[in-house]
Write a protein that holds these residues in place. Structure first.
Motif, PDB file in Angstrom:
ATOM      1  N   GLN A  31       0.836  -1.206   0.000  1.00 39.31           N
ATOM      2  CA  GLN A  31       0.000   0.000   0.000  1.00 39.31           C
ATOM      3  C   GLN A  31       0.873   1.260   0.000  1.00 39.31           C
ATOM      4  OE1 GLN A  31      -2.788   0.396   3.244  1.00 39.31           O
ATOM      5  NE2 GLN A  31      -4.098   1.691   1.995  1.00 39.31           N
ATOM      6  N   GLN A  34       2.326   1.590  -3.524  1.00 36.43           N
ATOM      7  CA  GLN A  34       1.322   2.071  -4.466  1.00 36.43           C
ATOM      8  C   GLN A  34       1.136   3.581  -4.322  1.00 36.43           C
ATOM      9  OE1 GLN A  34      -1.828  -0.527  -3.100  1.00 36.43           O
ATOM     10  NE2 GLN A  34      -1.987  -1.430  -5.114  1.00 36.43           N
ATOM     11  N   HIS A  61      -4.033   6.296  -7.499  1.00 35.28           N
ATOM     12  CA  HIS A  61      -3.354   5.532  -8.547  1.00 35.28           C
ATOM     13  C   HIS A  61      -4.291   4.813  -9.512  1.00 35.28           C
ATOM     14  CE1 HIS A  61      -3.470   1.907  -5.958  1.00 35.28           C
ATOM     15  NE2 HIS A  61      -3.319   1.264  -7.077  1.00 35.28           N
ATOM     16  N   LEU A  93       2.361  -0.505 -11.235  1.00 33.24           N
ATOM     17  CA  LEU A  93       1.175  -0.287 -10.401  1.00 33.24           C
ATOM     18  C   LEU A  93       0.221  -1.474 -10.456  1.00 33.24           C
ATOM     19  CD1 LEU A  93       0.637   3.503 -11.092  1.00 33.24           C
ATOM     20  CD2 LEU A  93       1.202   2.466  -8.888  1.00 33.24           C
ATOM     21  N   LEU A  96       1.669  -4.207  -8.273  1.00 30.12           N
ATOM     22  CA  LEU A  96       1.405  -3.938  -6.853  1.00 30.12           C
ATOM     23  C   LEU A  96      -0.050  -4.223  -6.505  1.00 30.12           C
ATOM     24  CD1 LEU A  96       3.511  -0.689  -6.391  1.00 30.12           C
ATOM     25  CD2 LEU A  96       3.988  -2.944  -5.407  1.00 30.12           C
ATOM     26  N   ASP A  97      -0.972  -3.903  -7.414  1.00 27.43           N
ATOM     27  CA  ASP A  97      -2.381  -4.249  -7.186  1.00 27.43           C
ATOM     28  C   ASP A  97      -2.557  -5.763  -7.057  1.00 27.43           C
ATOM     29  OD1 ASP A  97      -3.415  -1.674  -7.162  1.00 27.43           O
ATOM     30  OD2 ASP A  97      -3.951  -1.697  -9.292  1.00 27.43           O
TER      31      ASP A  97
END
Length: 120
Positions: A31, A34, A61, A93, A96-97
């Motif tokens: 988190q 991100q 984001h 990104l 990371l999600d």
């Protein structure tokens, strides 16, 4: 955490509680990554820092991904270096999600293993 800390911590896990803590720590770090990467990318794309951007012009984001980075077709006239930069940020990104979703899945699996009928 530095690079080796995650590996070393992972090698020392021997209980379900330690695993829960490890997964929660990964989720928290993701988190933070991100947020930081999204703010940095947005700042570069807008040409001013996050702190210098008025609150009503800031975006998170997912908005950055949809509106500025993720491209199925390169816009006409965009230089290849800009396209690569934007697509690379989008890929980071999204990755990371994916990790964030995986930590939620691990948390839900733990809840399910202990009490399948419990509200998530």
């Amino acid at each position: 955490m530095d690079g080796d800390t995650w590996v070393e911590q992972g090698q020392k896990i021997g209980t379900a509680n330690e695993l829960r803590e490890y997964v929660a720590a990964i989720g928290a770090e993701v988190q933070h990554m991100q947020t930081g990467l999204g703010r940095a990318a947005g700042s570069v794309l807008r040409g001013r820092s996050w702190l210098d951007t008025p609150r009503d012009e800031r975006f998170d984001h997912p908005d950055l991904l949809r509106e500025q980075l993720d491209m199925s077709v390169t816009p006409a006239g965009m230089a290849a270096k800009d396209a690569v930069y934007r697509q690379s940020l989008a890929a980071l990104l999204v990755a990371l999600d994916t990790v964030a979703h995986a930590t939620l899945t691990a948390w839900l699996a733990d809840i399910n293993a202990n009490d399948p009928g419990r509200p998530a």
